[in-house]
Enzyme design. Structure first.
Site, PDB file in Angstrom:
ATOM      1  CG  HIS A 161      -1.788  -1.192   1.571  1.00 12.02           C
ATOM      2  ND1 HIS A 161      -3.085  -1.345   0.810  1.00 12.02           N
ATOM      3  CD2 HIS A 161      -1.478  -2.202   2.381  1.00 12.02           C
ATOM      4  CE1 HIS A 161      -3.552  -2.541   1.215  1.00 12.02           C
ATOM      5  NE2 HIS A 161      -2.667  -3.015   2.128  1.00 12.02           N
TER       6      HIS A 161
HETATM    7  O1  RIB Z   1      -4.637   0.167   4.976  1.00 14.46           O
HETATM    8  C1  RIB Z   1      -3.247  -0.168   4.824  1.00 14.46           C
HETATM    9  C2  RIB Z   1      -2.546   1.069   5.540  1.00 14.46           C
HETATM   10  O2  RIB Z   1      -2.923   0.956   6.738  1.00 14.46           O
HETATM   11  C3  RIB Z   1      -1.006   1.023   5.312  1.00 14.46           C
HETATM   12  O3  RIB Z   1      -0.535   2.332   5.234  1.00 14.46           O
HETATM   13  C4  RIB Z   1      -0.727   0.233   6.324  1.00 14.46           C
HETATM   14  O4  RIB Z   1       0.805   0.599   6.686  1.00 14.46           O
HETATM   15  C5  RIB Z   1      -1.455   0.757   7.353  1.00 14.46           C
HETATM   16  O5  RIB Z   1      -0.929   1.991   7.719  1.00 14.46           O
END
Ligand code: RIB
Ligand code: CA
Length: 323
Positions: free
Chosen positions: A249
């Site tokens: 992500h």
């Molecule tokens: O939903 C994914 C996000 O939430 C990413 O940034 C992960 O590191 C958590 O922070």
């Protein structure tokens, strides 16, 4: 594996970059990549509570930057809880320490004395074209925007990992970063500047398969081996959900800030639900509505060329192979 998208790392004029993160395993991957991006001058990083508590995200941030050979980068201590609700962490994904249980050598560098919100503002004063990439709950950014009303317009771009036009990963309608602190996200989306939302719509497509993660480890560097080991728990968890691999992500949001050409994004209005019983933390967009919101300068990132993404990630991680 042929690298279809080997981006020439010409040493262009570097753009000042500030990262706000809740260093868990994908934040760590993003920091390792940012540390090697010739297009950016990484001038500051702030830690916020999110994936795990600040007592872990702060040292994790310092120690990952040390692993990247970047103890030159100042690290700021941010918020240890959301603006208006209790902190709920995600150790089932990131492990109790936030790095999948991997213990890194402690950084020789300590956190700066000023808090994250002051560090971000001072950076925006010093660098007129500062790019902010926020990949954790937006508590630090919101506190900075509340304290310094002139800050939003001093930023040249803000890209977040958070939200989703469709779906959720902490509830059926909310993504982790936004629902961890919806009031903070609401402040940021209402700050009067365009926000690029790299939400689950695109980040679920920015994955590495188990075989590709194995291939990353085969680079054999301490950084590659850390990336492999720290992400094993998250990989198992995401495979158990039926996902094709581990979703990176936070690197996806960082890569958007560097090179939009591998992405598809659309302009939209975005608001955050802060009161819903079932929908709290949902990022509501007007992408597929005939009723449009008054402010429509945000962008929702919807697609990615995964081959380009993987190629860029490997190209950056290969830089650690060069002594
Ligand atoms: O939903 C994914 C996000 O939430 C990413 O940034 C992960 O590191 C958590 O922070
Ligand atoms: Ca994160």
């Amino acid at each position: 594996m042929t690298e279809k998208y080997m981006k020439p790392d010409i040493d262009t004029k570097r753009i000042p970059l500030f990262i706000d993160c809740d260093t868990g395993v994908d934040d760590a991957m993003a920091l390792l990549c940012a540390a090697k991006m010739n297009s950016f001058d990484l001038i500051g990083v702030a830690a916020v509570a999110g994936n795990v508590g600040l007592e872990n995200t702060l040292p994790n941030t310092l120690n990952v930057l040390a692993l990247a050979g970047r103890t030159d980068v100042p690290v700021y201590k941010g918020a240890d809880k959301p603006l208006a609700r209790p902190l709920v962490t995600a150790p089932h994904v990131h492990g109790l320490n936030g790095l999948g249980g991997v213990e890194l050598d402690p950084s020789p560098r300590k956190a700066e004395s000023e808090p994250a919100w002051d560090g971000l503002y001072n950076a925006a004063i010093q660098y007129e074209n500062l790019v902010l990439v926020a990949v954790g709950p937006l508590t630090n950014v919101a506190k900075a925007f509340i304290k310094y009303r002139d800050l939003p317009k001093r930023l040249s771009k803000i890209v977040i990992m958070g939200g989703a036009a469709v779906g959720g990963n902490r509830t059926p309608s909310a993504e982790f970063n936004v629902i961890t602190d919806p009031e903070a996200a609401d402040v940021v989306f209402n700050s009067g500047i365009p926000v690029v939302m790299c939400g689950l719509d695109v980040t679920l497509k920015a994955y590495l398969t188990e075989a590709e993660l194995d291939e990353l480890a085969e680079l054999g560097t301490p950084q590659a081996i850390f990336s492999y080991q720290s992400q094993q728990n998250a990989l198992r968890y995401e495979l158990s959900l039926g996902l094709p691999g581990i979703c990176l992500h936070d690197p996806a949001a960082l890569f958007f800030a560097e090179d939009e050409s591998m992405f598809t994004a659309r302009k939209a209005g975005i608001r955050v639900e802060t009161r819903g019983l079932v929908t709290s933390g949902k990022t509501v967009t007007d992408l597929d509505s005939d009723k449009k919101m008054p402010y429509r300068e945000h962008r929702v990132v919807l697609d990615i060329d995964r081959e380009a993404f993987r190629g860029r990630l490997f190209a950056l991680m290969r830089k650690y192979c060069i002594p």
